[in-house]
Design an enzyme around this catalytic site. Structure first.
Site, short mmCIF file in Angstrom:
data_model
loop_
_atom_site.label_atom_id
_atom_site.label_comp_id
_atom_site.label_asym_id
_atom_site.label_seq_id
_atom_site.Cartn_x
_atom_site.Cartn_y
_atom_site.Cartn_z
N GLY A 123 18.98 28.51 -1.44
CA GLY A 123 18.08 28.58 -0.30
C GLY A 123 17.25 27.33 -0.04
O GLY A 123 17.72 26.20 -0.17
N TYR A 151 4.59 41.71 0.63
CA TYR A 151 4.99 40.31 0.83
C TYR A 151 3.96 39.59 1.70
O TYR A 151 3.56 38.46 1.39
CB TYR A 151 6.37 40.26 1.49
#
Length: 279
Positions: free
Chosen positions: A20, A154
């Protein structure tokens, strides 16, 4: 034009560097002559990525464990020299309603996304402050400036990263150590798999985040949002009355993007990995 030549020869440590944004950033900085060290909890993936790109150092790293993090940094300095840059990139983003989130997963999100950043920053500062030199970059998120259903914990973790980074920036102003934060929008990585960006927005590519980090290192800018459009929308919505901002978010589809609209099949592999339920 920002002079990126100053990156040449810098020792750069990137957490969560096996894939990523972390891996794309490592590759971009390597091309500019930096000495790269990547660490990741996924030992197999970090060895494969490190060997494939011929990074100077790579190996297992648990950002939630003080000994693991400290030993990793010590080994980097033994092999490559004093650390110039730490990029706290490791993070996870499970989706779903809070009521369905196991307590162990809540703790895991906070341990990796918040404590890992705090611990890494603390260990890096201990090395950088005596030299009056260094740069710590914390990968936050535009989710840290807003609220998105399906990402409650999150969101909380990224709000924490932003508050922490902004505070450190002032706490160590004039020390020679720069503190910066990067706020990506939804990005086309495993973390964003199975999720479609809300209306008017597009998912960023990891290479775009890497480019922003390169520019940040060269300019020592304290904060950057990627993409520009998503960043502008986030800032504008944040200035509006709550009811108006929430209505705009609903009209763009943000209340469904990480809940009803998620492609569970496409996302299953990532969710299983970050939840620790891989077979």
């Amino acid at each position: 034009m920002t002079d990126v030549s100053i990156i040449r020869g810098k020792v750069v440590v990137i957490t969560g560097g096996a894939r990523g944004i972390g891996l794309s950033t490592a590759k971009a900085l390597q091309k500019l002559g930096a000495k790269i060290a990547i660490g990741d909890i996924d030992e197999t993936a970090v060895k494969e990525s490190g060997a494939a790109s011929d990074f100077e150092h790579y190996g297992p790293l648990d950002v939630t464990d003080q000994r693991s993090f400290n030993d990793f940094l010590d080994e980097v300095e033994r092999q490559l020299g004093p650390i110039d840059v730490l990029i706290n990139n490791a993070g996870i983003m499970p989706t779903g309603k809070l009521i369905d989130e196991p307590d162990a997963l809540t703790r895991r999100i906070l341990d990796i996304n918040v404590y890992g950043v705090i611990l890494g920053s603390k260990l890096a500062l201990a090395r950088m402050l005596p030299r009056h030199s260094g740069h710590i970059i914390n990968i936050a998120s535009l989710a840290g400036e807003t609220h998105i259903p399906g990402l409650a914990t999150y969101n909380a973790s990224k709000h924490a990263v932003l508050g922490f980074s902004d505070t450190l920036r002032e706490e160590y102003r004039g020390s020679g150590v720069a503190i910066s934060s990067v706020l990506p929008t939804l990005t086309n990585t495993d973390l964003g798999s199975g999720v479609t960006a809300p209306k008017l927005l597009r998912a960023a590519e990891p290479e775009e985040i890497a480019t922003a980090i390169v520019q940040m290192l060269a300019s020592r800018r304290s904060k950057v949002r990627v993409t520009t459009v998503a960043g502008v929308i986030s800032q504008i919505v944040g200035l509006l009355p709550q009811s108006v901002g929430d209505a705009i978010g609903r009209s763009l589809g943000s209340q469904r993007a990480f809940l009803d609209d998620v492609d569970a099949t496409a996302r299953k592999k990532y969710e299983d990995r970050v939840r620790g339920t891989e077979e």
